[in-house]
Structures are given as C-alpha cells and as structure tokens.
Motif scaffolding. Structure first.
Motif, PDB file in Angstrom:
ATOM      1  N   LEU A 154      35.661  31.804  45.649  1.00 45.88           N
ATOM      2  CA  LEU A 154      36.424  33.036  45.478  1.00 45.88           C
ATOM      3  C   LEU A 154      35.856  33.892  44.351  1.00 45.88           C
ATOM      4  O   LEU A 154      36.000  35.123  44.364  1.00 45.88           O
ATOM      5  N   THR A 157      33.737  36.778  45.490  1.00 49.42           N
ATOM      6  CA  THR A 157      34.474  37.889  46.094  1.00 49.42           C
ATOM      7  C   THR A 157      35.219  38.692  45.042  1.00 49.42           C
ATOM      8  O   THR A 157      35.254  39.926  45.103  1.00 49.42           O
ATOM      9  N   SER A 278      42.415  32.615  47.684  1.00 45.15           N
ATOM     10  CA  SER A 278      41.011  32.688  48.099  1.00 45.15           C
ATOM     11  C   SER A 278      40.882  32.903  49.599  1.00 45.15           C
ATOM     12  O   SER A 278      40.020  33.660  50.060  1.00 45.15           O
ATOM     13  N   GLU A 279      41.755  32.257  50.382  1.00 46.53           N
ATOM     14  CA  GLU A 279      41.698  32.448  51.834  1.00 46.53           C
ATOM     15  C   GLU A 279      42.194  33.839  52.228  1.00 46.53           C
ATOM     16  O   GLU A 279      41.710  34.415  53.205  1.00 46.53           O
ATOM     17  N   ARG A 282      39.252  35.887  51.691  1.00 50.38           N
ATOM     18  CA  ARG A 282      38.219  35.569  52.678  1.00 50.38           C
ATOM     19  C   ARG A 282      38.495  36.218  54.029  1.00 50.38           C
ATOM     20  O   ARG A 282      37.589  36.664  54.729  1.00 50.38           O
ATOM     21  N   THR A 478      30.722  31.504  54.044  1.00 47.16           N
ATOM     22  CA  THR A 478      31.439  32.649  53.475  1.00 47.16           C
ATOM     23  C   THR A 478      30.736  33.160  52.227  1.00 47.16           C
ATOM     24  O   THR A 478      30.600  34.373  52.028  1.00 47.16           O
ATOM     25  N   THR A 482      29.080  36.800  51.847  1.00 41.01           N
ATOM     26  CA  THR A 482      29.521  37.708  50.784  1.00 41.01           C
ATOM     27  C   THR A 482      28.330  38.252  50.007  1.00 41.01           C
ATOM     28  O   THR A 482      28.220  39.460  49.758  1.00 41.01           O
TER      29      THR A 482
END
Length: 504
Positions: A154, A157, A278-279, A282, A478, A482
């Motif tokens: 995370l 992001t 975090s999800e 995402r 992921t 990113t």
C-alpha cells in the motif's frame, strides 16, 4: 429454538440491556481517549464481574469490546489523534475531511460502516464459527507474511506523485520496527544501550507522537484552526442511501476481509484496518484520491476493524484460542466464572454461547447510538481556541503514552516521534507509510524468518503454498502495475521529487 428463546430472555432482561449499553458506552469513551482502548477497559472490568452471574459479566465484557473498537475513530477524525491503534488508518482520510469542514459527514460514515461491519461479523460468527475456525488454523507463518507484505505494498499507492518519499519513509518505518529484542535470537538490536528501547518502539506511542504531537506543533506554527470554515459546530450527519450504495462494494469487501483476518489468532483489528484500506486503494479507480479526505478511505478501515471483533470471537468460542489481545483478556472473564471457552462449552453451556451471539448483535446496534452521543460530546472541544485545545490534546497524549506501560521512556519516544512527524508534515512527507511500516514490520519480519526456517530457507516454497502464493502473487502484480502506471504517465516520478519544497 429453545436455546434461542433462553438466550433471548437472558439478553433482553432490563438489567442485561443496561449492562450492554453501559459496556458499549464505556468502550466508545475509552476508545476515543488516546492511550486507552477496549483491551485496557476489559481488563479493568473483570474484577467487577465477580459479583455478577456468568452471563451478565460476559455480556458486559463483550459490549466493551464492540464499543472500544469503534471509539478511536472519533478522536482520529476530529483531532487526528487516534484513540486506539485500529483507528489510525481512519485518520488518513477522516481528518482531512474534518479540516475541509465535513467532520459531521466523516463521523456519520464511520458510525454507519462500523455498525455494518460489526453486525456482519457477528452474523458470520453465529452461522459458521466452527468451519471458519478450522480454516484459520491452516494459516501458518508463510500466510501471515503474505498478508503483511500485501498490506505493505500500500505504501507505493499512498505515495501518489511522491513515490520516492513514500518508499523512503516506509523503509525508515521498517528499520524502526527492528529496534528491540530479536524475536529469533534474543539479541538486543539498535537499543544504543538505552533500556527504554529493549522492548522495541510501541507503535501506539509512535502513532500518538507522529499524528498528535506533530499536528500540534505544525498547527501552532501556522496559527491555523483545527477545523475547516464553518466547522466549529459539528453535527453528526449520517450518509444517505445513495451515498451508502456508492460504498457498497468497498464495505462488503472490507467486512469479509475484516472477519477473516479477525479469525486469525493474534492478528486483530489493527491489521484488519490496514488491509481493508489497502484493498480499497487497490480496487479503486482513483487511488490517488486516498489520503485527501474521501468517504472510501473512512468506510474501508472502519468496516474492517469492527468486522474483526466478531471474527476474533470465533476461535475464542470454538477453540479457546484468542483471536486478539482483547479476546485474550475476555478468556480471563470466562475463567473467573469457572468456564473454559472451547467446543465443550457449546455442549455444556449452549444458552451462554447463544446469549453472547445475541448480545453482540444488540451491542452493535447500541454502538450506533453511543457513537452519535460520544461524537457530539467530543466535537464540543472543537469550539475551544487552539491555544487552549492544543495544550489539552498534548496533555492527553502525554498521559496516554505514559499510561500504556507506566514508563517515562514511552513519553520520550512519543516526543521524538512528535518532532519527526512535525518535520515530515512541514516538508510534505506523508506520515502514513511510517505508521504502516512500523505496525506491520514486526509481523512481516517474524513470520518471514519463521517461515523460512519451516521451509528450509527456500523462499520459492512460499509461492507453492496455495493461500500464501496467491496473496503474494496478487500483491506483487499490483505493486508492479502501480510502478508501471506511474512511470508510464510520469517518467520523472522519482526524478526531482526529493527536492526541498518551498516553505511558505
């Protein structure tokens, strides 16, 4: 049906309802005060249950647990001072929303999503406790590492267009997480001969310092107010049906994740809130908006951490294994009354088990109303001038840091993190990666090293495990996507961003 009727009579007795409401109110209040939490409140109340029957005593302890998990979000949203560790993520978007004059809306979203998450997890606890407990027991060190690693991704992001800064702060957080006794060898690391660091850096202390003290220093320097324009008087504003429908998939996903993570022994609501957040990032179409004050950034962690409460009760009631620190304390409540939680309790005391199920439904409903009352109470502090409010928050933060372990070392650590948080905020470094890395660093390191020993130091064996391999693969894909997206749209994302910004 006969057992349910007995449980219904136990819970809806006027005295039992009073205990549940009092427990929820006490839990919300304790959670909202920095340094206090549901674990501490539950421990303090156990002696008072001696004079109660087993059912009333355990209903009271369960109610405190439910209320305390939500309470921390109130101070996190209003003052950027998380009252409990699981609420620290809520402040990432809750406090910016409050500063923009939308504190009432932020509180409304937190209350609604906390209630939904809590009710969802209790329904799951009620319906499929034994099955989920068996699944949780299949988790081992590689799976725990995979979960921690997925949440740590995370950081990339959250960096937005300042990814290098986010990675730098994240690495500093991971380094700080290694301070203390090595979990495998027992050797002291990075303590520099100071006994205050032997136990490591308590992330609650660091969290209070970086968020609360850092914000106090920055606000005092700038001379600005704590709230946005027209936001002195806060009235909790519940989200409309249309607003909740926009959040539906985020809430559902976080509820499922929070419940599953809560079931894992020893993980708890704090990890659930980070992974829920975090999800949400995402899966979002606009991940760059997280951290700026958006409803999704409040809905995800609040749903997840309250869903973890019901999840953590599953291994406690079915196997006698605590799913969190608070449920470990609740085991003491069982033992005070001569009861041993586990599968035999369902056979010997089924009415007690179903009374707890039903009481947690009621507690989550009461939490909705208690949250509104306590939020209104705490929002009144925003009417004070910051020259008065700032020192009051500072005193609460200091007392809270000292009260965690009755140690002055924690107070000095809090001051150090306060200065670090101030410098980071002043020069446009996000505090979120530091806290994420500090919270999850210990879990990631210990589970990785234990897992490597389990698998004969073959890292590829982690990927061969179905659950761990799937989580790691998704997290890595992921992370790569990113990084690729940022470099594709902004080739200079790393170049030049480390330059010192203009300080006005």
């Amino acid at each position: 049906m006969e057992i349910w009727m007995t449980a219904f009579g136990n819970v809806f007795d006027p005295m039992a309802l009073l205990f549940i409401f009092a427990g929820v109110m006490m839990g919300v209040m304790l959670g909202a005060i920095p340094g206090l939490n549901s674990t501490m409140g539950t421990a303090l109340l156990i002696p008072f249950t001696y004079a109660m029957d087993a059912t009333s005593g355990l209903l009271l302890l369960s109610a405190v647990y439910c209320g305390g998990t939500f309470g921390g979000s109130i101070s996190a949203i209003l003052f950027n001072v998380p009252g409990s560790p699981e609420a620290s993520v809520t402040g990432f978007d809750g406090y910016p929303m409050a500063k923009a004059g939308k504190a009432g809306k932020a509180l409304g979203i937190a209350i609604m999503c906390s209630t939904i998450g809590g009710l969802f997890s209790v329904a799951v606890m009620n319906l499929i406790s034994p099955l989920l407990a068996e699944v949780a027991l299949t988790f081992s060190e590689p799976e725990y590492f995979a979960l921690a690693f997925a949440a740590l991704t995370l950081i990339a992001t959250l960096g937005g267009n300042k990814m290098a800064k986010a990675f730098l702060i994240g690495f500093i957080g991971l380094l700080i997480a290694t301070i203390g006794i090595d979990p495998m060898s027992g050797v002291e690391r990075f303590t520099f001969g100071w006994s205050g660091l032997i136990g490591g850096v308590n992330f609650i202390v660091a969290l209070i310092g970086a968020f609360a003290v850092g914000e106090i220093l920055l606000t005092a320097e700038s001379g600005s107010s704590i709230g946005g324009e027209g936001d002195v008087k806060v009235s909790t504003k519940m989200p409309s049906l249309a607003e909740m429908l926009k959040l539906k998939w985020n809430v559902l996903r976080s509820a499922v994740l929070g419940t599953l993570i809560g079931i894992l022994p020893g993980v708890g609501a704090t990890t659930a809130s980070f992974i829920g957040y975090s999800e949400a990032v995402r899966w979002s179409k606009h991940p760059e908006k997280f951290g700026t004050g958006i409803p999704d950034g409040i809905a995800a962690p609040e749903t997840a951490n309250n869903a973890a409460t019901g999840g953590a009760m599953v291994p406690l009631l079915t196997l006698g294994i605590p799913g969190s620190a608070t449920t470990a304390v609740i085991i003491g409540g069982f033992m005070v009354h001569g009861l041993q939680p586990g599968p035999m309790l369902f056979l010997n005391q089924p009415d007690l088990m179903y009374s707890i199920f039903l009481a947690m439904y009621v507690a989550n409903v009461f939490m909705f109303f208690s949250g509104i009352i306590v939020a209104k109470l705490f929002s009144n502090f925003r009417k004070l001038r910051y020259s008065i409010l700032g020192p009051c928050i500072f005193v609460f933060a200091t007392v809270g840091a000292f009260g965690i372990a009755n140690s002055m070392s924690d107070v000095w650590i809090m001051f150090a993190f306060g200065l670090l948080g101030y410098v980071m905020k002043k020069y446009d470094y996000s505090v979120a990666p530091l806290i994420i890395a500090l919270v999850l660093g210990g879990l990631a390191e210990e589970s990785l090293r234990r897992g490597m020993r389990m698998e004969d130091y073959d890292l590829m064996a982690f990927l061969s495990r179905p659950i761990a391999g799937t989580i790691l693969a998704v997290a890595l894909l992921t992370l790569v996507w990113t990084l690729y997206s940022r470099f594709r749209h902004k080739p200079n994302v790393l170049a030049g961003e480390m330059q010192r910004p203009e300080v006005k």
